[in-house]
Scaffold this motif. Structure first.
Motif, PDB file in Angstrom:
ATOM      1  N   CYS A  91       0.853  -1.198   0.000  1.00  0.00           N
ATOM      2  CA  CYS A  91       0.000   0.000   0.000  1.00  0.00           C
ATOM      3  C   CYS A  91       0.885   1.243   0.000  1.00  0.00           C
ATOM      4  N   GLN A  92       0.592   2.163  -0.892  1.00  0.00           N
ATOM      5  CA  GLN A  92       1.437   3.340  -1.052  1.00  0.00           C
ATOM      6  C   GLN A  92       0.853   4.612  -0.445  1.00  0.00           C
ATOM      7  N   ASP A  93      -0.334   4.527   0.110  1.00  0.00           N
ATOM      8  CA  ASP A  93      -0.988   5.755   0.583  1.00  0.00           C
ATOM      9  C   ASP A  93      -1.431   5.627   2.038  1.00  0.00           C
ATOM     10  N   VAL A  94      -2.637   5.086   2.236  1.00  0.00           N
ATOM     11  CA  VAL A  94      -3.248   5.041   3.572  1.00  0.00           C
ATOM     12  C   VAL A  94      -2.384   4.284   4.569  1.00  0.00           C
ATOM     13  N   CYS A  95      -1.853   3.137   4.152  1.00  0.00           N
ATOM     14  CA  CYS A  95      -1.087   2.313   5.095  1.00  0.00           C
ATOM     15  C   CYS A  95       0.188   3.012   5.555  1.00  0.00           C
ATOM     16  N   LYS A  96       0.805   3.763   4.654  1.00  0.00           N
ATOM     17  CA  LYS A  96       2.000   4.505   5.056  1.00  0.00           C
ATOM     18  C   LYS A  96       1.655   5.579   6.081  1.00  0.00           C
ATOM     19  N   LYS A  97       0.505   6.218   5.889  1.00  0.00           N
ATOM     20  CA  LYS A  97       0.066   7.209   6.865  1.00  0.00           C
ATOM     21  C   LYS A  97      -0.206   6.553   8.215  1.00  0.00           C
ATOM     22  N   MET A  98      -0.892   5.395   8.188  1.00  0.00           N
ATOM     23  CA  MET A  98      -1.168   4.681   9.436  1.00  0.00           C
ATOM     24  C   MET A  98       0.123   4.251  10.114  1.00  0.00           C
ATOM     25  N   SER A  99       1.042   3.702   9.338  1.00  0.00           N
ATOM     26  CA  SER A  99       2.300   3.224   9.922  1.00  0.00           C
ATOM     27  C   SER A  99       3.086   4.372  10.531  1.00  0.00           C
ATOM     28  N   ALA A 100       3.049   5.542   9.881  1.00  0.00           N
ATOM     29  CA  ALA A 100       3.733   6.713  10.439  1.00  0.00           C
ATOM     30  C   ALA A 100       3.127   7.119  11.775  1.00  0.00           C
ATOM     31  N   GLN A 101       1.811   7.006  11.896  1.00  0.00           N
ATOM     32  CA  GLN A 101       1.150   7.327  13.161  1.00  0.00           C
ATOM     33  C   GLN A 101       1.426   6.243  14.214  1.00  0.00           C
ATOM     34  N   MET A 102       1.520   4.998  13.776  1.00  0.00           N
ATOM     35  CA  MET A 102       1.883   3.928  14.709  1.00  0.00           C
ATOM     36  C   MET A 102       3.294   4.153  15.252  1.00  0.00           C
ATOM     37  N   VAL A 103       4.175   4.686  14.413  1.00  0.00           N
ATOM     38  CA  VAL A 103       5.527   5.026  14.869  1.00  0.00           C
ATOM     39  C   VAL A 103       5.453   6.032  16.017  1.00  0.00           C
ATOM     40  N   ARG A 104       4.573   7.014  15.904  1.00  0.00           N
ATOM     41  CA  ARG A 104       4.415   8.008  16.965  1.00  0.00           C
ATOM     42  C   ARG A 104       3.985   7.349  18.277  1.00  0.00           C
ATOM     43  N   VAL A 105       3.042   6.424  18.189  1.00  0.00           N
ATOM     44  CA  VAL A 105       2.595   5.709  19.386  1.00  0.00           C
ATOM     45  C   VAL A 105       3.758   4.899  19.957  1.00  0.00           C
ATOM     46  N   ASN A 106       4.476   4.217  19.067  1.00  0.00           N
ATOM     47  CA  ASN A 106       5.607   3.400  19.493  1.00  0.00           C
ATOM     48  C   ASN A 106       6.655   4.245  20.209  1.00  0.00           C
ATOM     49  N   GLU A 107       6.948   5.423  19.656  1.00  0.00           N
ATOM     50  CA  GLU A 107       7.953   6.290  20.263  1.00  0.00           C
ATOM     51  C   GLU A 107       7.485   6.824  21.620  1.00  0.00           C
ATOM     52  N   ALA A 108       6.194   7.140  21.722  1.00  0.00           N
ATOM     53  CA  ALA A 108       5.672   7.696  22.975  1.00  0.00           C
ATOM     54  C   ALA A 108       5.800   6.708  24.129  1.00  0.00           C
ATOM     55  N   PHE A 109       5.751   5.392  23.818  1.00  0.00           N
ATOM     56  CA  PHE A 109       5.771   4.379  24.879  1.00  0.00           C
ATOM     57  C   PHE A 109       6.908   3.372  24.679  1.00  0.00           C
ATOM     58  N   ARG A 110       7.951   3.830  24.006  1.00  0.00           N
ATOM     59  CA  ARG A 110       9.063   2.940  23.672  1.00  0.00           C
ATOM     60  C   ARG A 110       9.625   2.239  24.908  1.00  0.00           C
ATOM     61  N   ASN A 111       9.698   2.937  26.029  1.00  0.00           N
ATOM     62  CA  ASN A 111      10.324   2.373  27.233  1.00  0.00           C
ATOM     63  C   ASN A 111       9.312   1.807  28.225  1.00  0.00           C
ATOM     64  N   ASN A 112       8.072   1.652  27.788  1.00  0.00           N
ATOM     65  CA  ASN A 112       7.041   1.116  28.679  1.00  0.00           C
ATOM     66  C   ASN A 112       6.632  -0.280  28.205  1.00  0.00           C
ATOM     67  N   PRO A 113       7.020  -1.323  28.924  1.00  0.00           N
ATOM     68  CA  PRO A 113       6.705  -2.687  28.491  1.00  0.00           C
ATOM     69  C   PRO A 113       5.221  -3.033  28.567  1.00  0.00           C
ATOM     70  N   GLN A 114       4.428  -2.152  29.180  1.00  0.00           N
ATOM     71  CA  GLN A 114       2.994  -2.420  29.282  1.00  0.00           C
ATOM     72  C   GLN A 114       2.232  -2.054  28.005  1.00  0.00           C
ATOM     73  N   VAL A 115       2.928  -1.447  27.031  1.00  0.00           N
ATOM     74  CA  VAL A 115       2.275  -1.025  25.793  1.00  0.00           C
ATOM     75  C   VAL A 115       2.935  -1.719  24.606  1.00  0.00           C
ATOM     76  N   LYS A 116       2.113  -2.349  23.761  1.00  0.00           N
ATOM     77  CA  LYS A 116       2.608  -2.983  22.544  1.00  0.00           C
ATOM     78  C   LYS A 116       1.739  -2.578  21.353  1.00  0.00           C
ATOM     79  N   LEU A 117       2.222  -2.910  20.161  1.00  0.00           N
ATOM     80  CA  LEU A 117       1.498  -2.643  18.930  1.00  0.00           C
ATOM     81  C   LEU A 117       1.459  -3.920  18.104  1.00  0.00           C
ATOM     82  N   ILE A 118       0.382  -4.091  17.330  1.00  0.00           N
ATOM     83  CA  ILE A 118       0.283  -5.231  16.429  1.00  0.00           C
ATOM     84  C   ILE A 118      -0.392  -4.796  15.140  1.00  0.00           C
ATOM     85  N   SER A 119       0.240  -5.118  14.009  1.00  0.00           N
ATOM     86  CA  SER A 119      -0.281  -4.774  12.689  1.00  0.00           C
ATOM     87  C   SER A 119      -0.541  -6.074  11.921  1.00  0.00           C
TER      88      SER A 119
END
Length: 224
Positions: A91-119
């Motif tokens: 996917c060249q459009d929507v999924c890249k936007k979603m993944s970029a936002q998931m990166v933001r979530v990942n960075e916000a809780f990078r050091n918190n083991p209580q938060v994970k992401l799944i795609s």
């Protein structure tokens, strides 16, 4: 990345945290996240209530494979709150936007083991383990923190439709031959859905980051 860009990114990630602390500063924080998808009695078509509380649907278990080629199930998300989404690697459009936002979530809780992401990929025929590994590397995703999973299409689509209650539908004759949701879904430690967000909208993802913080705070309060 230039120091200026790093500074701007850091400030953006801190905004939701400051907002939460600001709200909390007015006194005891009574803000609580809603629960989604009450279970309904098939006969009465009314929500099921046990011991005076409405029973809410839980995300069911699954058996899929990660970008590391390892089996993944709900056990890998045990005792965490997590954010889920559905995407496909080409996917060249929507999924890249979603993944970029998931990166933001990942960075916000990078050091918190209580938060994970799944795609979850909705294109498992093309998105092999090797493809997911390459895609995950593009976003510097730690497999211990952010899982990209593939498996039987029927299982993934059923999980999206009946578990997360979002779209994942085959549409023969179109390119691509399916449609999928743009939502990010917040799931608590008990596997209940607690928030649904537009995965292409930065402001809505700000709200997601804030509400993850609120949810984690509620667990801390309950442990006291």
């Amino acid at each position: 990345m230039s120091p200026k860009k790093v500074l701007i990114l850091g400030l953006l990630l801190l905004v939701p945290i400051f907002l939460f602390l600001f709200l909390k500063g007015f006194g005891t924080n009574h803000y609580a996240l809603p629960f989604y998808y009450p279970e309904v009695d098939e006969n009465t078509e009314m929500p099921i209530v046990r011991d005076g509380d409405t029973v809410f649907q839980k995300i069911p278990d699954f058996r899929l494979v990660s970008q590391e080629g390892k089996a993944v199930s709900q056990a890998d998300l045990q005792n965490t709150v997590y954010v889920a989404n559905f995407f496909f690697a080409s996917c060249q459009d929507v999924c890249k936007k979603m993944s970029a936002q998931m990166v933001r979530v990942n960075e916000a809780f990078r050091n918190n083991p209580q938060v994970k992401l799944i795609s979850y990929t909705v294109d498992p025929e093309r998105d092999s383990v090797a493809v997911l590994k390459q895609y995950a590397n593009m976003y510097q995703a730690d497999p211990a923190k952010w899982l990209f999973v593939t498996g039987p299409k029927k299982e993934i689509y059923t999980l999206a439709q009946t578990g997360y209650k979002v779209a994942a539908v085959e549409v023969p004759g179109t390119v691509p031959d399916f449609i999928h949701s743009e939502k990010l879904i917040l799931v608590d430690k008990e596997k209940h859905v607690r928030g649904i967000y537009d995965g292409t909208n930065a402001q809505d993802v700000d709200r997601l980051i804030t509400e993850i913080t609120v949810l984690l705070h509620s667990y801390q309060q309950n442990e006291k």
